[in-house]
Design a protein around this motif. Sequence first.
Motif, PDB file in Angstrom:
ATOM      1  N   ALA A  65       0.835  -1.208   0.000  1.00 45.24           N
ATOM      2  CA  ALA A  65       0.000   0.000   0.000  1.00 45.24           C
ATOM      3  C   ALA A  65       0.865   1.250   0.000  1.00 45.24           C
ATOM      4  O   ALA A  65       0.556   2.237  -0.676  1.00 45.24           O
ATOM      5  CB  ALA A  65      -0.922  -0.009   1.222  1.00 45.24           C
ATOM      6  N   GLN A  66       1.967   1.211   0.742  1.00 44.79           N
ATOM      7  CA  GLN A  66       2.874   2.357   0.753  1.00 44.79           C
ATOM      8  C   GLN A  66       3.512   2.554  -0.613  1.00 44.79           C
ATOM      9  O   GLN A  66       3.608   3.686  -1.110  1.00 44.79           O
ATOM     10  CB  GLN A  66       3.959   2.133   1.808  1.00 44.79           C
ATOM     11  CG  GLN A  66       5.008   3.235   1.859  1.00 44.79           C
ATOM     12  CD  GLN A  66       5.965   3.048   3.022  1.00 44.79           C
ATOM     13  OE1 GLN A  66       5.612   3.336   4.154  1.00 44.79           O
ATOM     14  NE2 GLN A  66       7.163   2.564   2.739  1.00 44.79           N
ATOM     15  N   ARG A 118      -8.466   4.008  -1.927  1.00 47.78           N
ATOM     16  CA  ARG A 118      -7.646   3.736  -3.111  1.00 47.78           C
ATOM     17  C   ARG A 118      -6.997   2.356  -3.043  1.00 47.78           C
ATOM     18  O   ARG A 118      -6.209   2.001  -3.905  1.00 47.78           O
ATOM     19  CB  ARG A 118      -6.579   4.813  -3.243  1.00 47.78           C
ATOM     20  CG  ARG A 118      -7.175   6.212  -3.412  1.00 47.78           C
ATOM     21  CD  ARG A 118      -6.099   7.271  -3.537  1.00 47.78           C
ATOM     22  NE  ARG A 118      -5.277   7.071  -4.708  1.00 47.78           N
ATOM     23  CZ  ARG A 118      -4.155   7.748  -4.951  1.00 47.78           C
ATOM     24  NH1 ARG A 118      -3.739   8.661  -4.082  1.00 47.78           N
ATOM     25  NH2 ARG A 118      -3.454   7.521  -6.037  1.00 47.78           N
ATOM     26  N   GLY A 119      -7.337   1.638  -1.999  1.00 43.71           N
ATOM     27  CA  GLY A 119      -6.835   0.283  -1.863  1.00 43.71           C
ATOM     28  C   GLY A 119      -7.705  -0.486  -0.900  1.00 43.71           C
ATOM     29  O   GLY A 119      -8.365   0.087  -0.028  1.00 43.71           O
ATOM     30  N   LEU A 153      -5.167  -0.628  -5.509  1.00 41.10           N
ATOM     31  CA  LEU A 153      -4.475  -1.817  -5.013  1.00 41.10           C
ATOM     32  C   LEU A 153      -5.506  -2.721  -4.363  1.00 41.10           C
ATOM     33  O   LEU A 153      -6.167  -2.331  -3.400  1.00 41.10           O
ATOM     34  CB  LEU A 153      -3.408  -1.432  -3.985  1.00 41.10           C
ATOM     35  CG  LEU A 153      -2.657  -2.607  -3.350  1.00 41.10           C
ATOM     36  CD1 LEU A 153      -1.743  -3.280  -4.362  1.00 41.10           C
ATOM     37  CD2 LEU A 153      -1.859  -2.150  -2.132  1.00 41.10           C
ATOM     38  N   MET A 154      -5.655  -3.946  -4.872  1.00 42.64           N
ATOM     39  CA  MET A 154      -6.616  -4.905  -4.332  1.00 42.64           C
ATOM     40  C   MET A 154      -5.849  -6.171  -3.955  1.00 42.64           C
ATOM     41  O   MET A 154      -5.192  -6.785  -4.806  1.00 42.64           O
ATOM     42  CB  MET A 154      -7.703  -5.230  -5.361  1.00 42.64           C
ATOM     43  CG  MET A 154      -8.368  -4.012  -5.990  1.00 42.64           C
ATOM     44  SD  MET A 154      -9.298  -3.005  -4.805  1.00 42.64           S
ATOM     45  CE  MET A 154     -10.758  -4.006  -4.600  1.00 42.64           C
ATOM     46  N   MET A 155      -5.944  -6.554  -2.687  1.00 42.94           N
ATOM     47  CA  MET A 155      -5.183  -7.709  -2.207  1.00 42.94           C
ATOM     48  C   MET A 155      -6.084  -8.640  -1.402  1.00 42.94           C
ATOM     49  O   MET A 155      -6.779  -8.201  -0.479  1.00 42.94           O
ATOM     50  CB  MET A 155      -3.998  -7.266  -1.350  1.00 42.94           C
ATOM     51  CG  MET A 155      -3.008  -6.371  -2.073  1.00 42.94           C
ATOM     52  SD  MET A 155      -1.502  -6.047  -1.110  1.00 42.94           S
ATOM     53  CE  MET A 155      -0.685  -7.639  -1.196  1.00 42.94           C
ATOM     54  N   ALA A 156      -6.065  -9.911  -1.770  1.00 41.55           N
ATOM     55  CA  ALA A 156      -6.754 -10.958  -1.005  1.00 41.55           C
ATOM     56  C   ALA A 156      -5.692 -11.803  -0.320  1.00 41.55           C
ATOM     57  O   ALA A 156      -4.820 -12.363  -0.991  1.00 41.55           O
ATOM     58  CB  ALA A 156      -7.612 -11.819  -1.928  1.00 41.55           C
ATOM     59  N   LEU A 157      -5.743 -11.878   1.004  1.00 43.26           N
ATOM     60  CA  LEU A 157      -4.737 -12.609   1.775  1.00 43.26           C
ATOM     61  C   LEU A 157      -5.365 -13.873   2.348  1.00 43.26           C
ATOM     62  O   LEU A 157      -6.408 -13.801   3.017  1.00 43.26           O
ATOM     63  CB  LEU A 157      -4.212 -11.754   2.930  1.00 43.26           C
ATOM     64  CG  LEU A 157      -3.116 -10.721   2.653  1.00 43.26           C
ATOM     65  CD1 LEU A 157      -3.465  -9.795   1.515  1.00 43.26           C
ATOM     66  CD2 LEU A 157      -2.821  -9.927   3.923  1.00 43.26           C
ATOM     67  N   THR A 158      -4.763 -15.003   2.104  1.00 44.04           N
ATOM     68  CA  THR A 158      -5.239 -16.256   2.678  1.00 44.04           C
ATOM     69  C   THR A 158      -4.193 -17.343   2.488  1.00 44.04           C
ATOM     70  O   THR A 158      -3.566 -17.425   1.436  1.00 44.04           O
ATOM     71  CB  THR A 158      -6.571 -16.718   2.052  1.00 44.04           C
ATOM     72  OG1 THR A 158      -6.882 -18.030   2.522  1.00 44.04           O
ATOM     73  CG2 THR A 158      -6.493 -16.753   0.535  1.00 44.04           C
ATOM     74  N   GLY A 159      -3.995 -18.130   3.525  1.00 41.04           N
ATOM     75  CA  GLY A 159      -3.117 -19.294   3.395  1.00 41.04           C
ATOM     76  C   GLY A 159      -3.852 -20.471   2.806  1.00 41.04           C
ATOM     77  O   GLY A 159      -3.246 -21.486   2.462  1.00 41.04           O
ATOM     78  N   THR A 160      -5.193 -20.354   2.692  1.00 38.85           N
ATOM     79  CA  THR A 160      -6.016 -21.443   2.167  1.00 38.85           C
ATOM     80  C   THR A 160      -6.993 -20.893   1.143  1.00 38.85           C
ATOM     81  O   THR A 160      -8.181 -20.724   1.432  1.00 38.85           O
ATOM     82  CB  THR A 160      -6.811 -22.117   3.302  1.00 38.85           C
ATOM     83  OG1 THR A 160      -5.936 -22.354   4.396  1.00 38.85           O
ATOM     84  CG2 THR A 160      -7.395 -23.434   2.851  1.00 38.85           C
ATOM     85  N   PRO A 161      -6.539 -20.583  -0.069  1.00 33.13           N
ATOM     86  CA  PRO A 161      -7.468 -20.054  -1.072  1.00 33.13           C
ATOM     87  C   PRO A 161      -8.541 -21.054  -1.466  1.00 33.13           C
ATOM     88  O   PRO A 161      -9.621 -20.682  -1.889  1.00 33.13           O
ATOM     89  CB  PRO A 161      -6.556 -19.712  -2.253  1.00 33.13           C
ATOM     90  CG  PRO A 161      -5.327 -20.535  -2.054  1.00 33.13           C
ATOM     91  CD  PRO A 161      -5.158 -20.675  -0.580  1.00 33.13           C
ATOM     92  N   LEU A 162      -8.232 -22.350  -1.331  1.00 30.40           N
ATOM     93  CA  LEU A 162      -9.210 -23.394  -1.637  1.00 30.40           C
ATOM     94  C   LEU A 162      -9.456 -24.217  -0.385  1.00 30.40           C
ATOM     95  O   LEU A 162      -8.516 -24.680   0.258  1.00 30.40           O
ATOM     96  CB  LEU A 162      -8.703 -24.323  -2.750  1.00 30.40           C
ATOM     97  CG  LEU A 162      -8.373 -23.670  -4.092  1.00 30.40           C
ATOM     98  CD1 LEU A 162      -7.918 -24.726  -5.079  1.00 30.40           C
ATOM     99  CD2 LEU A 162      -9.572 -22.934  -4.636  1.00 30.40           C
ATOM    100  N   ILE A 163     -10.741 -24.406  -0.035  1.00 29.96           N
ATOM    101  CA  ILE A 163     -11.076 -25.211   1.128  1.00 29.96           C
ATOM    102  C   ILE A 163     -11.795 -26.485   0.708  1.00 29.96           C
ATOM    103  O   ILE A 163     -11.393 -27.593   1.048  1.00 29.96           O
ATOM    104  CB  ILE A 163     -11.944 -24.409   2.116  1.00 29.96           C
ATOM    105  CG1 ILE A 163     -11.130 -23.231   2.668  1.00 29.96           C
ATOM    106  CG2 ILE A 163     -12.435 -25.283   3.264  1.00 29.96           C
ATOM    107  CD1 ILE A 163     -11.902 -22.352   3.627  1.00 29.96           C
ATOM    108  N   ASN A 164     -12.859 -26.348  -0.046  1.00 31.36           N
ATOM    109  CA  ASN A 164     -13.647 -27.520  -0.428  1.00 31.36           C
ATOM    110  C   ASN A 164     -13.610 -27.811  -1.923  1.00 31.36           C
ATOM    111  O   ASN A 164     -13.612 -28.958  -2.334  1.00 31.36           O
ATOM    112  CB  ASN A 164     -15.115 -27.327  -0.002  1.00 31.36           C
ATOM    113  CG  ASN A 164     -15.250 -27.151   1.491  1.00 31.36           C
ATOM    114  OD1 ASN A 164     -14.657 -27.902   2.247  1.00 31.36           O
ATOM    115  ND2 ASN A 164     -16.028 -26.167   1.905  1.00 31.36           N
TER     116      ASN A 164
END
Length: 695
Positions: free
Chosen positions: A237-238, A307-308, A343-354
């Motif tokens: 973001a910075q 803006r983000g 700026l668009m950010m999706a954070l996840t250690g598990t993008p897929l679960i099922n």
Amino acid sequence: MAGIAREVERAAQNPPARGAARTKFQVVALLVREERARVKADESLTTAKRDEELKRLDGLATVLAKTAARDTSLLALLAEDARVSASALDYKHTVLKAAGREVADTPELPAPSAPTPAAANANAVVPQSAVSYQMANPFLAPDFSAVRNKAVRPGRLSSWELLDPLFRSFERDAPGAQACMTLPDAAAAMTSAPGLQGRTLMPHQAQLVASVERGHRTFLLADEPGLGKTAQALLAAQAADAYPLLVIAPNVVKMNWAKEVELWTPHRRVSVVHGDGDDVDAFADVVVVNYAILDRHVGWFGGMGFRGMVVDEAHLIKNKSSQRSQHVLALADRIRERTPRPLMMALTGTPLINDIEDFRAIWQFLGWIDDERPLGGLMDALEETRLIPTDRGFYSAARTAVVEQGIVRRRKAEVAADIPARRIADLPVELSGAVGRSIRASEAALSARMVEQYRHAIAQRPTDPGDGIDLDLVRRIAAAELKDSASKKTGDNVFSMVRRIGQAKAALAADYAAQLARNVGKVVFFAKHIDVMDEAEQIFADRGLRAVSLRGDQTVRSREESIRAFTEDPDVSIIVCSLSAAGVGVNLQVASNLVLAELSWTDAEQTQAIDRIHRIGQSEPVTAWRIIAAQTIDSTIAALIDSKSGLAARALDGVAVDDADGVSDVRLDALVSLVVAALEEADATLDQGSPSPFV
């Protein structure tokens, strides 16, 4: 009122109570308060009649108390500052009329603070700070230059159904397939990393920040926990100057985001939204909100000109039909309409679960697809392959095209050289509601009692004590308090407070451990008290996670069976351990993540717990996630434990240390810190011309 109270009591049999039941509960509680005040002030009543009326009202209050004990979420409606909705006032008006009371034909409704953009949302609010922000920027017109042209441009793929093939491309067996977008060279990235106020980025973190500096703006950041996703998002973001920035996160990590903003970008203001947002700073650079209250704020968020946007634990929006997902996607669309290349950010250690379909909502949030087809850069990349879905190489090329849109995935084992072999990561959590207020009130009462003793002792001295705090006197008062607490173990003392804090953190700690288990597999969960362990195990069971435990009352055989199940059974995700019973002699290095739900009183006990997984045979860096109750004595204890850790290390290295400091007790030092902080606050208040709260 009695009939309504019984209705609410029945509704609370299956908590949490919702909608009409909550309204009825609040209205009856308000009426009981008002009626008690009226009866006490009514001089026309005889003593016997007054006692009879008060007894009936006490009976109603008992029913309400039992109901609130069954559904603790109702306690928030009893707070002095609890918001009374228009529907509650209207219902109260109806009840009073039905009881034959003389009331106005129309109930007095609260004046709206501002028109709400989300008029259809009954929970929507507009904090006063947001109104001030809008008034301060009355001529800030939205920039629509970034609106994407969603019309299908003529091309080889314009008539093909593409979303299903894109999803299927991630299901096909593809040995050696690209799992992470092309990032700048680590060495080059490190040279271009921004100034970090003395902190150092790890190479894998610098790569993502460098990618942002080179113009990339959408990321599905799927690094494993422990690799610093939060820091990467804030520094991204910075680099993109994506302020103001909106962060949506689970409640358990909301306060940690504020801490990380202050750590990595200290020149940026952060504001955390709680409840109805009465204390939010709408002028802040970073606004953090949790999923559970997003529905109240989505309306005014849409007009803030973000803006983000960062969505933490983004797998939580996988169900597109849920209100949570719809709010997130609507906000994302609003930001893209108003801001050039946000700026668009999706954070996840598990993008897929099922299922591979779990990708759909995340990709749509990032702007890669809509409900029907790929958009913008992804569609262009697919066209550039010169392939159609029936061609042999389409699926491999399609997968690469999606990954290059911004999928970033690194595992601990892959970047082991970047990160310490063993580290403790503090996760501050907020103790909200009645329980949090009660704990903070107890802490204030304890410190006030010791400050009063200090003031009294100073006043008895024959000579002027001069300026400054007499630390020796403070320590003696704290030592006496500690001795008294150890003997009584009741009331507001350091032992009971720490125990209550542990109980209050139990659900939050278990929630985070469950998220870790979903993300990285096996997790070790440590706690001091049996009730905390019990609550955690129940939460894991409710989440469908298999857990075993190590407790002091187990037989040797039962203990061995639990260890064997955790280390050998892939379906057992979590082992719940007692700090005293499992801190030594146990090998659990099959896990590399550990959650400390409650703090130990010593660094040695904490270290012994961590060493259950940080030992010979461990192939990955170890992270111990320490759950800290923000704005309580918990934070002080954590800092003291860390200071003792440094002291022990210096002593083991042969460096001379001050004996007086070396033998300090964490509990004693925690009490000293409470008194000193209260005295300094009182002195600061006096300097500003206000009377001391302790006088």
